[in-house]
Design an enzyme around this catalytic site. Structure first.
Site, PDB file in Angstrom:
ATOM      1  CD  GLU A 173      -3.084  -1.036   2.189  1.00  0.00           C
ATOM      2  OE1 GLU A 173      -2.979  -0.245   3.136  1.00  0.00           O
ATOM      3  OE2 GLU A 173      -4.062  -1.802   2.059  1.00  0.00           O
ATOM      4  CD  GLU A 292      -3.907  -5.860   3.101  1.00  0.00           C
ATOM      5  OE1 GLU A 292      -4.745  -5.183   3.728  1.00  0.00           O
ATOM      6  OE2 GLU A 292      -2.686  -5.618   3.092  1.00  0.00           O
TER       7      GLU A 292
HETATM    8  O1  AHR Z   1      -5.097  -5.936   7.082  1.00  0.00           O
HETATM    9  C1  AHR Z   1      -4.930  -4.826   7.885  1.00  0.00           C
HETATM   10  C2  AHR Z   1      -4.207  -3.687   7.174  1.00  0.00           C
HETATM   11  O2  AHR Z   1      -5.019  -3.204   6.144  1.00  0.00           O
HETATM   12  C3  AHR Z   1      -2.917  -4.040   6.481  1.00  0.00           C
HETATM   13  O3  AHR Z   1      -1.821  -3.995   7.325  1.00  0.00           O
HETATM   14  C4  AHR Z   1      -2.810  -2.945   5.452  1.00  0.00           C
HETATM   15  O4  AHR Z   1      -2.099  -3.367   4.318  1.00  0.00           O
HETATM   16  C5  AHR Z   1      -4.242  -2.582   5.152  1.00  0.00           C
HETATM   17  O5  AHR Z   1      -4.438  -1.209   5.179  1.00  0.00           O
END
Ligand code: AHR
Length: 501
Positions: A173, A292
């Site tokens: 990110e 994610e």
């Molecule tokens: O999954 C929790 C967080 O969400 C992770 O660390 C990050 O990559 C995202 O913003």
């Protein structure tokens, strides 16, 4: 009763099923690692300190690839802290989650844990505070067989065999202002391209994931993907997508239709990646790593004072407790990933244990399944062979956020080798059961081998620490198959699966 018709065409193949679509994510965050997968004093712990009751649940969940060690955590991580004799490992501050990191679990331990659970390790490198050299060092340490400084160090540390990690994330990110060392698309694209080029000089068969936007609501969404890929297209294989969903302001109808947003997200990233590919006259197609995705009540976490001002080891963070409605949405998101499996080649449910997770644990105590565990584990177990895109003929309901949303969504899989097939469905209606007729003639299915549903009269029912089995799968009653036609009645707000032989 509301009705729907679905037709499955055996030749409407989206893609052969790649088990990487059932990946998950373990971050050094809260109690995911410490007091989650790792608790040396626990009665079920093995010699490495890993809880075997958790290992059993991870196997039952059926997760394939596991992304590690972050997440936001990776952008401040020094991998060297986590290898070698445990008593020499330093305690560090983790700025991402404002907690202390003991480094008692690192690369070698986690690679062993992956073996225990039968999963594939997907490693992220730190491009926040570090860069090409640290990434190359970690690659040498993890994957080079022997006879170099770092591979010999790994062997001396008790891992004679290389970990053979194929998939690598180039940071995390990197567009997010919350990310340690966040960058502009231009700066990140150049760094990612140079890191990828160097890593592939060491091993051309690596599969590299460049960071996409950290969400589709980022102001730079789309432009970020374009710029980053213009720099890195020929060096990388995947671009990442991250998405979290939640019910907002009691609007359950829109929440149940969250997968429409995921569909839009995927289509936008595919279009952007293909635009860059065409501009560069490239023959290659970039795949999506949806590394994610989940339900996360992020806005509630942000509004609370949960983030401690003190520095603690493994504080309780992001421990969302999921409802039946959450599980139905999660099942629907997984259906969407499968429907786009021609481009979404890999995905990671974020995360695995305690932190926005399907599995919960208590220190010294038991481990249990959240509601969201069930649609994931059943889909992972039953989906085999090839993913098929069904034709769905159903009415819609009105949502505040997405307008008209179809009441039913579904995807199917069929496996020529075993002669089995499966259908996964959701009913998004809050009030109506829906009778669904499914034309399966092209599948050669002669019997139903399993029919289950996740539904409860209380859509907000949850499995809690005090009532760990409140919600579970039930038999989908009344499912019948005759002359190649399946008839099922889907309860309101439900996720269901039917398997055939
Ligand atoms: O999954 C929790 C967080 O969400 C992770 O660390 C990050 O990559 C995202 O913003």
């Amino acid at each position: 009763m509301t009705t729907a018709r679905i037709a499955i065409d055996r030749t409407a193949v989206v893609a052969p099923l790649n088990r990487r679509i059932f990946g998950s994510f373990v971050e050094h965050l809260g109690r995911c690692v410490y007091d989650g997968i790792y608790e040396p004093g626990h009665p079920t712990a093995n010699e490495d300190g890993f809880r075997l009751d958790v290992v059993d649940l991870v196997k039952e969940l059926g997760s394939s690839t596991i992304r590690y060690p972050g997440g936001n955590f990776v952008s401040g991580y020094r991998w060297e802290d986590g290898v070698g004799p445990k008593e020499n490992r330093p305690v560090r501050r983790d700025l991402a989650w404002h907690s202390l990191e003991s480094n008692q679990v690192g690369t070698d331990e986690f690679a062993r844990w992956c073996k225990l659970t039968g999963s594939e390790l997907m490693m992220a490198v730190n491009l926040g505070t570090r860069g090409i050299e640290a990434a190359l060092d970690l690659l040498e340490y993890a994957n080079h067989p022997s006879g170099t400084a770092l591979s010999d160090q790994r062997i001396a540390n008790g891992s004679p065999e290389p970990h053979d990690i194929k998939m690598w994330c180039l940071g995390n990110e990197m567009d997010g202002p919350w990310q340690t060392g966040y960058m502009t698309a231009d700066d990140y694209g150049k760094l990612a391209a140079r890191t990828a080029q160097a890593m592939k000089a060491a091993d051309k068969d690596l599969e590299l994931v460049v960071c996409g936007s950290s969400g589709s609501s980022m102001p730079t969404f789309g432009d970020w993907e374009r710029t980053v890929l213009e720099h890195s297209y020929e060096h990388v294989d995947y671009i990442s997508c991250h998405a979290y969903y939640q019910e907002r302001k009691g609007d359950l109808g829109s929440f149940l239709a969250s997968s429409l947003e995921m569909q839009y997200f995927i289509e936008t990233v595919v279009a952007t990646a293909d635009h860059v590919g065409n501009k560069l006259r490239s023959k290659k197609k970039i795949k999506l790593s949806f590394d994610e995705w989940n339900i996360w009540y992020l806005e509630e976490h942000q509004a609370s004072d949960e983030v401690n001002d003190e520095w603690n080891f493994a504080p309780r963070q992001l421990e969302d407790v999921y409802s039946v409605a959450d599980a139905v949405v999660l099942g629907n998101l997984l259906i969407t990933l499968l429907k786009n499996h021609d481009r979404v080649a890999s995905a990671s449910l974020a995360q695995l244990v305690n932190v926005i997770a399907p599995i919960m644990t208590e220190p010294g105590g038991g481990a249990w399944r959240q509601t969201t565990f069930f649609p994931f584990s059943v889909t992972s177990r039953l989906a085999k062979g090839e993913v098929l895109r069904p034709r769905i003929d159903v009415g819609t309901y009105n949502t505040e956020v997405y307008g008209a949303a179809p009441l039913v969504d579904a995807v199917a899989t069929a496996d020529a080798e075993s002669g089995t097939s499966a259908l996964f469905l959701v009913n998004r209606s809050q009030t109506e059961s829906i009778e669904v007729t499914v034309d399966l003639a092209s599948l050669d299915a002669s019997s139903i081998t399993e029919a289950v549903t996740l539904h409860d009269d209380d859509v907000y029912a949850k499995n809690t620490i005090d009532d760990r089995e409140r919600v579970g799968l039930r038999e989908l009653s009344g499912a019948s198959l005759a002359d190649g036609v399946l008839t099922v009645t889907l309860p309101p707000v439900s996720w269901s699966a039917v398997a055939f032989a």
